[in-house]
Design an enzyme around this catalytic site. Structure first.
Site, PDB file in Angstrom:
ATOM      1  N   SER A   1      52.777  69.048  43.643  1.00  0.00           N
ATOM      2  CA  SER A   1      53.739  68.091  44.175  1.00  0.00           C
ATOM      3  C   SER A   1      53.264  66.658  43.983  1.00  0.00           C
ATOM      4  CB  SER A   1      53.960  68.351  45.666  1.00  0.00           C
ATOM      5  OG  SER A   1      52.747  68.180  46.381  1.00  0.00           O
TER       6      SER A   1
ATOM      7  N   ASP B   1      54.409  59.816  51.622  1.00  0.00           N
ATOM      8  CA  ASP B   1      54.341  60.116  53.042  1.00  0.00           C
ATOM      9  C   ASP B   1      54.647  58.856  53.845  1.00  0.00           C
ATOM     10  OD1 ASP B   1      53.480  62.706  52.419  1.00  0.00           O
ATOM     11  OD2 ASP B   1      51.376  62.093  52.406  1.00  0.00           O
TER      12      ASP B   1
ATOM     13  N   SER C   1      65.457  59.787  70.496  1.00  0.00           N
ATOM     14  CA  SER C   1      64.952  58.802  69.546  1.00  0.00           C
ATOM     15  C   SER C   1      63.590  58.322  70.006  1.00  0.00           C
ATOM     16  CB  SER C   1      65.918  57.614  69.451  1.00  0.00           C
ATOM     17  OG  SER C   1      65.404  56.619  68.593  1.00  0.00           O
TER      18      SER C   1
ATOM     19  N   GLY D   1      51.002  63.817  47.895  1.00  0.00           N
ATOM     20  CA  GLY D   1      51.309  64.935  47.014  1.00  0.00           C
ATOM     21  C   GLY D   1      50.015  65.535  46.511  1.00  0.00           C
TER      22      GLY D   1
ATOM     23  N   ASN E   1      46.690  63.579  44.602  1.00  0.00           N
ATOM     24  CA  ASN E   1      45.495  63.556  45.452  1.00  0.00           C
ATOM     25  C   ASN E   1      44.311  64.199  44.733  1.00  0.00           C
ATOM     26  OD1 ASN E   1      47.099  62.463  47.457  1.00  0.00           O
ATOM     27  ND2 ASN E   1      47.148  64.321  48.716  1.00  0.00           N
TER      28      ASN E   1
ATOM     29  N   ASN F   1      42.358  77.857  52.792  1.00  0.00           N
ATOM     30  CA  ASN F   1      41.620  77.517  54.001  1.00  0.00           C
ATOM     31  C   ASN F   1      41.532  78.751  54.896  1.00  0.00           C
ATOM     32  OD1 ASN F   1      44.048  77.714  55.482  1.00  0.00           O
ATOM     33  ND2 ASN F   1      44.412  75.497  55.417  1.00  0.00           N
TER      34      ASN F   1
ATOM     35  N   GLY G   1      41.486  68.718  51.766  1.00  0.00           N
ATOM     36  CA  GLY G   1      41.496  69.920  50.941  1.00  0.00           C
ATOM     37  C   GLY G   1      41.670  69.604  49.469  1.00  0.00           C
ATOM     38  N   ASP G   2      42.500  68.598  49.171  1.00  0.00           N
ATOM     39  CA  ASP G   2      42.696  68.199  47.777  1.00  0.00           C
ATOM     40  C   ASP G   2      41.429  67.592  47.193  1.00  0.00           C
ATOM     41  OD1 ASP G   2      45.390  68.996  47.885  1.00  0.00           O
ATOM     42  OD2 ASP G   2      46.019  67.054  48.656  1.00  0.00           O
TER      43      ASP G   2
END
Length: 312
Positions: free
Chosen positions: A10, A14, A38, A50, A54, A193, A253-254
Protein backbone atom coordinates in the site's frame (compact mmCIF):
# COMPACT_ATOMS: atom_id res chain seq x y z
CA UNK A 1 22.91 -10.24 -9.98
CA UNK A 2 20.88 -7.14 -9.21
CA UNK A 3 20.45 -6.23 -5.54
CA UNK A 4 17.11 -4.56 -6.23
CA UNK A 5 14.26 -5.41 -3.85
CA UNK A 6 10.69 -5.10 -5.13
CA UNK A 7 8.44 -3.59 -2.46
CA UNK A 8 4.82 -4.49 -3.19
CA UNK A 9 2.27 -2.87 -0.91
CA UNK A 10 0.00 0.00 0.00
CA UNK A 11 0.88 3.66 -0.52
CA UNK A 12 -1.17 5.75 1.89
CA UNK A 13 -1.60 9.08 3.62
CA UNK A 14 -2.36 9.12 7.34
CA UNK A 15 -4.29 12.01 8.87
CA UNK A 16 -4.01 12.02 12.66
CA UNK A 17 -6.35 14.17 14.76
CA UNK A 18 -5.92 14.60 18.51
CA UNK A 19 -8.97 14.83 20.79
CA UNK A 20 -7.78 16.37 24.10
CA UNK A 21 -10.32 14.46 26.21
CA UNK A 22 -11.44 10.86 26.59
CA UNK A 23 -13.80 9.16 24.19
CA UNK A 24 -15.81 7.68 27.04
CA UNK A 25 -16.77 11.19 28.14
CA UNK A 26 -18.90 11.51 24.99
CA UNK A 27 -19.70 7.90 24.11
CA UNK A 28 -22.57 6.63 26.26
CA UNK A 29 -22.54 2.86 26.68
CA UNK A 30 -26.32 2.54 26.52
CA UNK A 31 -26.60 4.75 23.43
CA UNK A 32 -24.04 3.13 21.11
CA UNK A 33 -26.82 1.89 18.81
CA UNK A 34 -27.48 5.50 17.72
CA UNK A 35 -24.12 7.28 17.81
CA UNK A 36 -24.04 10.86 16.49
CA UNK A 37 -21.06 12.50 18.10
CA UNK A 38 -18.38 15.01 17.10
CA UNK A 39 -14.89 15.14 18.62
CA UNK A 40 -13.23 18.56 18.55
CA UNK A 41 -9.63 17.99 17.42
CA UNK A 42 -7.55 21.17 17.82
CA UNK A 43 -4.39 19.51 16.49
CA UNK A 44 -3.95 17.59 13.27
CA UNK A 45 -0.99 16.26 11.34
CA UNK A 46 -0.59 14.46 8.05
CA UNK A 47 1.99 11.71 7.64
CA UNK A 48 3.26 9.93 4.56
CA UNK A 49 2.68 6.22 5.08
CA UNK A 50 1.66 2.95 3.53
CA UNK A 51 3.66 -0.24 3.96
CA UNK A 52 5.54 -0.07 0.65
CA UNK A 53 7.00 3.45 1.07
CA UNK A 54 7.71 2.83 4.76
CA UNK A 55 9.74 -0.28 3.93
CA UNK A 56 11.44 1.39 0.96
CA UNK A 57 12.35 4.47 3.02
CA UNK A 58 14.13 2.35 5.65
CA UNK A 59 15.82 0.11 3.11
CA UNK A 60 17.23 3.15 1.34
CA UNK A 61 18.56 4.50 4.65
CA UNK A 62 20.64 1.31 4.87
CA UNK A 63 21.98 1.73 1.34
CA UNK A 64 19.64 -0.84 -0.20
CA UNK A 65 17.94 -0.60 -3.60
CA UNK A 66 14.16 -0.60 -3.21
CA UNK A 67 11.68 -0.34 -6.08
CA UNK A 68 8.10 0.36 -5.04
CA UNK A 69 5.30 -1.52 -6.80
CA UNK A 70 2.06 0.16 -5.77
CA UNK A 71 -0.91 2.24 -6.86
CA UNK A 72 -1.83 5.88 -6.20
CA UNK A 73 -4.83 8.01 -7.08
CA UNK A 74 -5.59 11.47 -8.44
CA UNK A 75 -4.23 13.15 -5.28
CA UNK A 76 -0.73 11.74 -5.78
CA UNK A 77 1.23 14.96 -6.39
CA UNK A 78 2.61 15.60 -2.89
CA UNK A 79 3.71 12.00 -2.36
CA UNK A 80 5.23 11.72 -5.84
CA UNK A 81 7.23 14.88 -5.16
CA UNK A 82 8.45 13.34 -1.90
CA UNK A 83 9.57 10.20 -3.74
CA UNK A 84 11.52 12.34 -6.19
CA UNK A 85 13.22 14.28 -3.38
CA UNK A 86 14.14 11.01 -1.65
CA UNK A 87 15.45 9.53 -4.89
CA UNK A 88 12.98 6.65 -4.77
CA UNK A 89 11.94 5.34 -8.18
CA UNK A 90 8.32 5.98 -9.19
CA UNK A 91 8.56 3.98 -12.45
CA UNK A 92 6.42 1.15 -11.10
CA UNK A 93 3.78 3.20 -9.32
CA UNK A 94 0.50 2.96 -11.22
CA UNK A 95 -1.73 6.06 -11.17
CA UNK A 96 -5.51 5.56 -11.16
CA UNK A 97 -7.04 8.99 -11.86
CA UNK A 98 -10.56 7.79 -11.00
CA UNK A 99 -9.53 6.93 -7.42
CA UNK A 100 -8.00 8.64 -4.39
CA UNK A 101 -4.86 7.52 -2.58
CA UNK A 102 -5.41 5.00 0.19
CA UNK A 103 -5.98 7.05 3.33
CA UNK A 104 -6.33 6.44 7.04
CA UNK A 105 -8.10 8.95 9.27
CA UNK A 106 -7.13 8.48 12.90
CA UNK A 107 -8.73 10.24 15.86
CA UNK A 108 -6.89 9.61 19.13
CA UNK A 109 -7.87 10.63 22.65
CA UNK A 110 -5.62 11.55 25.58
CA UNK A 111 -5.26 7.87 26.55
CA UNK A 112 -4.21 7.06 22.96
CA UNK A 113 -7.43 5.14 22.29
CA UNK A 114 -8.11 5.41 18.57
CA UNK A 115 -11.09 5.55 16.24
CA UNK A 116 -9.90 4.89 12.69
CA UNK A 117 -11.47 5.03 9.25
CA UNK A 118 -9.49 3.51 6.37
CA UNK A 119 -10.28 4.21 2.72
CA UNK A 120 -8.45 1.71 0.45
CA UNK A 121 -8.90 3.85 -2.66
CA UNK A 122 -6.28 3.20 -5.34
CA UNK A 123 -4.87 0.28 -3.34
CA UNK A 124 -7.85 -1.76 -4.55
CA UNK A 125 -6.35 -1.70 -8.06
CA UNK A 126 -3.05 -3.31 -7.05
CA UNK A 127 -3.80 -6.35 -9.23
CA UNK A 128 -3.57 -4.11 -12.33
CA UNK A 129 0.07 -3.25 -11.58
CA UNK A 130 2.15 -5.95 -13.28
CA UNK A 131 5.11 -6.90 -11.10
CA UNK A 132 6.94 -8.26 -14.16
CA UNK A 133 7.32 -4.69 -15.45
CA UNK A 134 9.53 -3.85 -12.47
CA UNK A 135 12.41 -5.84 -13.96
CA UNK A 136 14.83 -8.29 -12.34
CA UNK A 137 15.25 -8.37 -8.58
CA UNK A 138 17.13 -10.33 -5.95
CA UNK A 139 14.16 -10.36 -3.59
CA UNK A 140 10.63 -9.03 -3.17
CA UNK A 141 8.18 -8.48 -0.36
CA UNK A 142 4.39 -8.66 -0.52
CA UNK A 143 3.18 -6.39 2.25
CA UNK A 144 -0.46 -5.39 2.96
CA UNK A 145 -2.19 -4.26 -0.24
CA UNK A 146 -5.36 -4.92 -2.19
CA UNK A 147 -6.70 -8.48 -1.79
CA UNK A 148 -6.48 -9.35 -5.49
CA UNK A 149 -3.15 -7.56 -5.83
CA UNK A 150 -1.48 -9.61 -3.11
CA UNK A 151 -2.67 -12.85 -4.69
CA UNK A 152 -1.58 -11.83 -8.20
CA UNK A 153 1.82 -10.57 -7.08
CA UNK A 154 2.47 -13.86 -5.30
CA UNK A 155 1.55 -15.87 -8.38
CA UNK A 156 3.61 -13.62 -10.67
CA UNK A 157 6.69 -13.61 -8.44
CA UNK A 158 6.54 -17.40 -8.24
CA UNK A 159 6.40 -17.59 -12.06
CA UNK A 160 9.31 -15.16 -12.34
CA UNK A 161 11.24 -17.23 -9.77
CA UNK A 162 11.88 -14.16 -7.64
CA UNK A 163 12.04 -15.19 -3.96
CA UNK A 164 9.72 -13.16 -1.76
CA UNK A 165 8.70 -12.43 1.81
CA UNK A 166 4.99 -12.79 2.51
CA UNK A 167 4.06 -10.12 5.05
CA UNK A 168 0.25 -10.22 5.36
CA UNK A 169 -0.02 -7.77 8.26
CA UNK A 170 -3.44 -6.22 8.82
CA UNK A 171 -4.73 -7.78 5.61
CA UNK A 172 -4.32 -11.32 6.95
CA UNK A 173 -8.02 -11.62 7.98
CA UNK A 174 -9.04 -11.13 4.32
CA UNK A 175 -7.71 -14.57 3.40
CA UNK A 176 -9.06 -18.01 4.24
CA UNK A 177 -6.91 -20.95 5.26
CA UNK A 178 -6.55 -22.35 1.75
CA UNK A 179 -5.41 -18.98 0.38
CA UNK A 180 -2.91 -18.51 3.19
CA UNK A 181 -1.39 -21.96 2.67
CA UNK A 182 -1.04 -21.09 -1.02
CA UNK A 183 0.84 -17.90 -0.08
CA UNK A 184 3.10 -19.84 2.30
CA UNK A 185 3.91 -22.46 -0.32
CA UNK A 186 4.81 -19.82 -2.92
CA UNK A 187 6.82 -17.65 -0.51
CA UNK A 188 10.44 -18.12 0.55
CA UNK A 189 9.95 -16.31 3.86
CA UNK A 190 6.94 -15.31 6.00
CA UNK A 191 6.92 -12.59 8.63
CA UNK A 192 4.21 -11.82 11.19
CA UNK A 193 3.80 -10.25 14.59
CA UNK A 194 2.74 -12.20 17.67
CA UNK A 195 -1.00 -11.67 17.08
CA UNK A 196 -0.83 -12.46 13.37
CA UNK A 197 0.98 -15.76 13.87
CA UNK A 198 -1.86 -16.93 16.14
CA UNK A 199 -4.41 -16.00 13.49
CA UNK A 200 -2.29 -17.61 10.77
CA UNK A 201 -2.15 -20.86 12.72
CA UNK A 202 -5.88 -20.72 13.42
CA UNK A 203 -6.77 -20.13 9.77
CA UNK A 204 -4.40 -22.72 8.28
CA UNK A 205 -4.46 -25.38 11.01
CA UNK A 206 -0.64 -25.42 10.86
CA UNK A 207 1.72 -25.07 13.82
CA UNK A 208 4.75 -22.76 13.86
CA UNK A 209 7.16 -25.66 13.09
CA UNK A 210 4.87 -26.82 10.25
CA UNK A 211 4.73 -23.35 8.70
CA UNK A 212 8.49 -22.92 9.08
CA UNK A 213 9.16 -26.30 7.45
CA UNK A 214 7.58 -24.99 4.20
CA UNK A 215 9.88 -21.95 4.14
CA UNK A 216 13.49 -20.92 4.34
CA UNK A 217 12.50 -18.88 7.40
CA UNK A 218 9.49 -17.83 9.46
CA UNK A 219 10.05 -14.57 11.35
CA UNK A 220 7.81 -13.57 14.28
CA UNK A 221 8.12 -10.16 15.95
CA UNK A 222 7.05 -9.72 19.57
CA UNK A 223 7.49 -5.99 20.22
CA UNK A 224 9.55 -5.18 23.31
CA UNK A 225 10.08 -8.93 23.77
CA UNK A 226 12.22 -9.11 20.65
CA UNK A 227 11.65 -11.49 17.77
CA UNK A 228 12.36 -15.04 16.69
CA UNK A 229 13.49 -16.61 13.44
CA UNK A 230 12.54 -20.21 12.70
CA UNK A 231 14.83 -21.69 10.06
CA UNK A 232 16.25 -25.11 9.31
CA UNK A 233 14.57 -26.63 12.37
CA UNK A 234 16.16 -24.04 14.66
CA UNK A 235 14.66 -21.13 16.60
CA UNK A 236 16.93 -18.10 16.72
CA UNK A 237 16.09 -15.53 19.42
CA UNK A 238 16.64 -11.89 18.45
CA UNK A 239 16.74 -9.38 21.34
CA UNK A 240 14.87 -6.09 21.23
CA UNK A 241 17.10 -3.01 21.26
CA UNK A 242 16.32 -0.84 24.32
CA UNK A 243 15.00 2.67 23.62
CA UNK A 244 15.04 5.76 25.82
CA UNK A 245 11.45 6.60 24.90
CA UNK A 246 8.91 4.79 22.72
CA UNK A 247 7.37 7.79 20.95
CA UNK A 248 5.32 6.18 18.18
CA UNK A 249 5.11 2.51 17.13
CA UNK A 250 3.63 3.38 13.71
CA UNK A 251 5.83 1.87 11.00
CA UNK A 252 8.13 -0.08 13.32
CA UNK A 253 7.16 -3.37 11.68
CA UNK A 254 7.94 -1.91 8.26
CA UNK A 255 11.35 -0.73 9.47
CA UNK A 256 12.03 -4.25 10.79
CA UNK A 257 11.15 -5.73 7.41
CA UNK A 258 13.58 -3.40 5.66
CA UNK A 259 16.33 -4.84 7.84
CA UNK A 260 15.31 -8.34 6.79
CA UNK A 261 15.45 -7.39 3.11
CA UNK A 262 18.90 -5.81 3.50
CA UNK A 263 20.37 -8.75 5.37
CA UNK A 264 18.90 -11.39 3.06
CA UNK A 265 20.03 -9.66 -0.16
CA UNK A 266 23.53 -9.31 1.30
CA UNK A 267 23.69 -12.99 2.25
CA UNK A 268 24.08 -12.41 5.99
CA UNK A 269 23.57 -14.93 8.74
CA UNK A 270 20.13 -14.82 10.34
CA UNK A 271 21.49 -13.65 13.69
CA UNK A 272 22.90 -10.47 12.11
CA UNK A 273 19.94 -9.95 9.80
CA UNK A 274 17.49 -10.17 12.69
CA UNK A 275 19.54 -7.87 14.88
CA UNK A 276 19.70 -5.19 12.18
CA UNK A 277 15.93 -5.50 11.71
CA UNK A 278 15.45 -5.14 15.47
CA UNK A 279 17.69 -2.07 15.57
CA UNK A 280 15.76 -0.36 12.76
CA UNK A 281 12.52 -0.88 14.64
CA UNK A 282 14.09 0.73 17.72
CA UNK A 283 15.38 3.69 15.70
CA UNK A 284 11.96 4.25 14.18
CA UNK A 285 9.99 4.09 17.44
CA UNK A 286 11.89 7.12 18.76
CA UNK A 287 10.20 9.49 16.29
CA UNK A 288 6.63 10.37 15.29
CA UNK A 289 5.44 9.08 11.93
CA UNK A 290 6.83 6.25 9.85
CA UNK A 291 9.30 8.21 7.71
CA UNK A 292 10.72 11.02 9.85
CA UNK A 293 13.82 9.35 11.32
CA UNK A 294 16.97 10.21 9.35
CA UNK A 295 20.06 8.29 10.48
CA UNK A 296 22.80 7.77 7.93
CA UNK A 297 23.95 4.28 6.97
CA UNK A 298 27.16 4.91 8.95
CA UNK A 299 25.20 5.99 12.03
CA UNK A 300 23.08 2.84 11.81
CA UNK A 301 26.23 0.72 11.61
CA UNK A 302 27.68 2.51 14.65
CA UNK A 303 24.49 1.95 16.63
CA UNK A 304 24.53 -1.72 15.64
CA UNK A 305 28.07 -2.09 16.97
CA UNK A 306 27.13 -0.30 20.19
CA UNK A 307 24.12 -2.57 20.69
CA UNK A 308 25.65 -5.92 19.70
CA UNK A 309 29.42 -5.56 20.02
CA UNK A 310 30.41 -6.13 16.40
CA UNK A 311 30.06 -4.47 13.00
CA UNK A 312 28.02 -5.98 10.20
Amino acid sequence: MTQTSLICGSIAIDTILQFPGRFDSLLLADQLHKVNVSFLAPTMRTEFGGCAPNIAYNLQLLGGHPRIVGVMGQDNAAYMERFRKLGLSTDNILIKPEAYNAQCFVTADEDNNQINAFHPGAMSYAHENEVAKAGPAALAIISPDGHLGMKKHAADLAKLQIPFIFDPGQQLPMFNGEELIEFIDKATYVTTNDYEIELLMDRTGLTVPEIASRLQALIITRGENGSEIHTGGQRIEIPAVPVAEAVDPTGCGDAYRAGLLFGITNGWKWETTGRLASLLGAIKIASKGAQNHKPTAAEIADRFEAAFGYRY
